[in-house]
Design a protein around this motif. Structure first.
Motif, PDB file in Angstrom:
ATOM      1  N   VAL A 103       0.850  -1.193   0.000  1.00  0.00           N
ATOM      2  CA  VAL A 103       0.000   0.000   0.000  1.00  0.00           C
ATOM      3  C   VAL A 103       0.885   1.243   0.000  1.00  0.00           C
ATOM      4  N   ALA A 104       1.922   1.246   0.815  1.00  0.00           N
ATOM      5  CA  ALA A 104       2.852   2.380   0.854  1.00  0.00           C
ATOM      6  C   ALA A 104       3.550   2.556  -0.492  1.00  0.00           C
ATOM      7  N   LYS A 105       3.952   1.457  -1.121  1.00  0.00           N
ATOM      8  CA  LYS A 105       4.591   1.538  -2.445  1.00  0.00           C
ATOM      9  C   LYS A 105       3.618   2.080  -3.488  1.00  0.00           C
ATOM     10  N   GLY A 106       2.379   1.622  -3.434  1.00  0.00           N
ATOM     11  CA  GLY A 106       1.361   2.102  -4.375  1.00  0.00           C
ATOM     12  C   GLY A 106       1.084   3.584  -4.196  1.00  0.00           C
ATOM     13  N   ARG A 107       1.027   4.030  -2.942  1.00  0.00           N
ATOM     14  CA  ARG A 107       0.830   5.461  -2.658  1.00  0.00           C
ATOM     15  C   ARG A 107       2.017   6.273  -3.158  1.00  0.00           C
ATOM     16  N   ALA A 108       3.233   5.778  -2.934  1.00  0.00           N
ATOM     17  CA  ALA A 108       4.432   6.500  -3.388  1.00  0.00           C
ATOM     18  C   ALA A 108       4.456   6.596  -4.913  1.00  0.00           C
ATOM     19  N   PHE A 109       4.120   5.490  -5.585  1.00  0.00           N
ATOM     20  CA  PHE A 109       4.057   5.483  -7.049  1.00  0.00           C
ATOM     21  C   PHE A 109       3.031   6.500  -7.537  1.00  0.00           C
ATOM     22  N   THR A 110       1.864   6.505  -6.905  1.00  0.00           N
ATOM     23  CA  THR A 110       0.797   7.429  -7.298  1.00  0.00           C
ATOM     24  C   THR A 110       1.188   8.869  -7.003  1.00  0.00           C
ATOM     25  N   ARG A 111       1.773   9.108  -5.853  1.00  0.00           N
ATOM     26  CA  ARG A 111       2.214  10.465  -5.494  1.00  0.00           C
ATOM     27  C   ARG A 111       3.193  10.996  -6.542  1.00  0.00           C
ATOM     28  N   GLN A 112       4.135  10.144  -6.971  1.00  0.00           N
ATOM     29  CA  GLN A 112       5.112  10.566  -7.973  1.00  0.00           C
ATOM     30  C   GLN A 112       4.437  10.841  -9.319  1.00  0.00           C
ATOM     31  N   ALA A 113       3.488   9.990  -9.705  1.00  0.00           N
ATOM     32  CA  ALA A 113       2.767  10.219 -10.968  1.00  0.00           C
ATOM     33  C   ALA A 113       1.994  11.530 -10.915  1.00  0.00           C
ATOM     34  N   LEU A 114       1.305  11.779  -9.810  1.00  0.00           N
ATOM     35  CA  LEU A 114       0.559  13.033  -9.673  1.00  0.00           C
ATOM     36  C   LEU A 114       1.492  14.235  -9.740  1.00  0.00           C
ATOM     37  N   GLN A 115       2.640  14.119  -9.117  1.00  0.00           N
ATOM     38  CA  GLN A 115       3.619  15.201  -9.169  1.00  0.00           C
ATOM     39  C   GLN A 115       4.129  15.396 -10.600  1.00  0.00           C
ATOM     40  N   ASP A 116       4.442  14.299 -11.280  1.00  0.00           N
ATOM     41  CA  ASP A 116       4.920  14.378 -12.667  1.00  0.00           C
ATOM     42  C   ASP A 116       3.892  15.027 -13.581  1.00  0.00           C
ATOM     43  N   TRP A 117       2.600  14.780 -13.299  1.00  0.00           N
ATOM     44  CA  TRP A 117       1.532  15.326 -14.125  1.00  0.00           C
ATOM     45  C   TRP A 117       1.055  16.696 -13.643  1.00  0.00           C
ATOM     46  N   GLY A 118       1.669  17.216 -12.583  1.00  0.00           N
ATOM     47  CA  GLY A 118       1.308  18.535 -12.058  1.00  0.00           C
ATOM     48  C   GLY A 118       0.005  18.557 -11.282  1.00  0.00           C
ATOM     49  N   TRP A 119      -0.380  17.412 -10.715  1.00  0.00           N
ATOM     50  CA  TRP A 119      -1.646  17.303  -9.989  1.00  0.00           C
ATOM     51  C   TRP A 119      -1.430  16.963  -8.522  1.00  0.00           C
ATOM     52  N   ASP A 120      -0.387  17.481  -7.921  1.00  0.00           N
ATOM     53  CA  ASP A 120      -0.012  17.030  -6.586  1.00  0.00           C
ATOM     54  C   ASP A 120      -0.297  18.015  -5.469  1.00  0.00           C
ATOM     55  N   CYS A 150      -2.718  -7.593  -4.865  1.00  0.00           N
ATOM     56  CA  CYS A 150      -2.611  -6.808  -6.099  1.00  0.00           C
ATOM     57  C   CYS A 150      -1.560  -7.417  -7.024  1.00  0.00           C
ATOM     58  N   ARG A 151      -1.931  -7.628  -8.264  1.00  0.00           N
ATOM     59  CA  ARG A 151      -0.971  -8.044  -9.284  1.00  0.00           C
ATOM     60  C   ARG A 151      -0.371  -6.837  -9.985  1.00  0.00           C
ATOM     61  N   GLU A 152      -1.208  -5.792 -10.154  1.00  0.00           N
ATOM     62  CA  GLU A 152      -0.748  -4.628 -10.901  1.00  0.00           C
ATOM     63  C   GLU A 152      -1.585  -3.407 -10.521  1.00  0.00           C
ATOM     64  N   LEU A 153      -0.910  -2.271 -10.387  1.00  0.00           N
ATOM     65  CA  LEU A 153      -1.553  -0.978 -10.200  1.00  0.00           C
ATOM     66  C   LEU A 153      -1.281  -0.182 -11.464  1.00  0.00           C
ATOM     67  N   VAL A 154      -2.350   0.280 -12.101  1.00  0.00           N
ATOM     68  CA  VAL A 154      -2.216   1.014 -13.358  1.00  0.00           C
ATOM     69  C   VAL A 154      -2.880   2.378 -13.205  1.00  0.00           C
ATOM     70  N   LEU A 155      -2.133   3.422 -13.530  1.00  0.00           N
ATOM     71  CA  LEU A 155      -2.673   4.776 -13.580  1.00  0.00           C
ATOM     72  C   LEU A 155      -2.604   5.250 -15.015  1.00  0.00           C
ATOM     73  N   THR A 156      -3.735   5.721 -15.533  1.00  0.00           N
ATOM     74  CA  THR A 156      -3.763   6.287 -16.876  1.00  0.00           C
ATOM     75  C   THR A 156      -4.516   7.603 -16.829  1.00  0.00           C
ATOM     76  N   ALA A 157      -4.122   8.510 -17.702  1.00  0.00           N
ATOM     77  CA  ALA A 157      -4.786   9.807 -17.751  1.00  0.00           C
ATOM     78  C   ALA A 157      -4.949  10.216 -19.199  1.00  0.00           C
ATOM     79  N   ASP A 158      -6.105  10.803 -19.468  1.00  0.00           N
ATOM     80  CA  ASP A 158      -6.319  11.436 -20.766  1.00  0.00           C
ATOM     81  C   ASP A 158      -6.745  12.867 -20.460  1.00  0.00           C
ATOM     82  N   GLY A 159      -7.281  13.560 -21.396  1.00  0.00           N
ATOM     83  CA  GLY A 159      -7.666  14.944 -21.169  1.00  0.00           C
ATOM     84  C   GLY A 159      -8.779  15.128 -20.169  1.00  0.00           C
ATOM     85  N   ALA A 160      -9.552  14.088 -19.916  1.00  0.00           N
ATOM     86  CA  ALA A 160     -10.739  14.235 -19.069  1.00  0.00           C
ATOM     87  C   ALA A 160     -10.658  13.514 -17.734  1.00  0.00           C
ATOM     88  N   THR A 161      -9.978  12.365 -17.680  1.00  0.00           N
ATOM     89  CA  THR A 161     -10.020  11.565 -16.458  1.00  0.00           C
ATOM     90  C   THR A 161      -8.669  10.964 -16.103  1.00  0.00           C
TER      91      THR A 161
END
Length: 126
Positions: free
Chosen positions: A5-22, A48-59
């Motif tokens: 869970v901590a690894k998933g949160r860290a991965f997500t936090r970094q993605a949000l930061q990379d995308w400017g949504w942090d 969990c086998r895989e955590l996937v984050l995807t973003a497009d213009g809307a979601t």
């Protein structure tokens, strides 16, 4: 369980930061969504086998893939005084939509957040 869970949160936090949504309340909600989905995968399937984050213009879409095909049961609200039953309720309340689909030998439970909430939400003060 806490480590992934901590690894998933860290991965997500970094993605949000990379995308400017942090720096919004919604980014904090996103981290809670990831925590809930990963915890549910641990408690109710083979983890969990895989955590996937995807973003497009809307979601922004969060998907947690696990090793069972049993779809989650939707309860409209947690039962007062009874343990459990709050994970998907939290997911439903924080996301703009969520769902699940089975495939092969597993399933994906997903939640989506409108990107405008991440871009223009209330800033988090530190």
């Amino acid at each position: 369980m806490p480590r992934h869970v901590a690894k998933g949160r860290a991965f997500t936090r970094q993605a949000l930061q990379d995308w400017g949504w942090d720096r919004t309340e919604t980014s904090e909600d996103t981290l809670l969504l990831v925590s809930e989905l990963l915890t549910n995968a641990s408690l109710h399937s083979n983890g969990c086998r895989e955590l996937v984050l995807t973003a497009d213009g809307a979601t922004l879409r969060i998907e947690v893939h696990d090793g069972t095909t049993t779809l989650p049961l939707h309860r409209p609200a947690p039962q007062p005084g009874l343990p459990g039953g709050r994970g998907l309720y939290i997911v439903e309340r924080l996301s703009d939509c969520w769902g699940a689909h089975a495939y092969g030998d597993g399933k994906a439970v997903w939640a989506e957040i409108e990107t405008t909430r991440l871009e223009y939400g209330m800033p988090v003060e530190h």
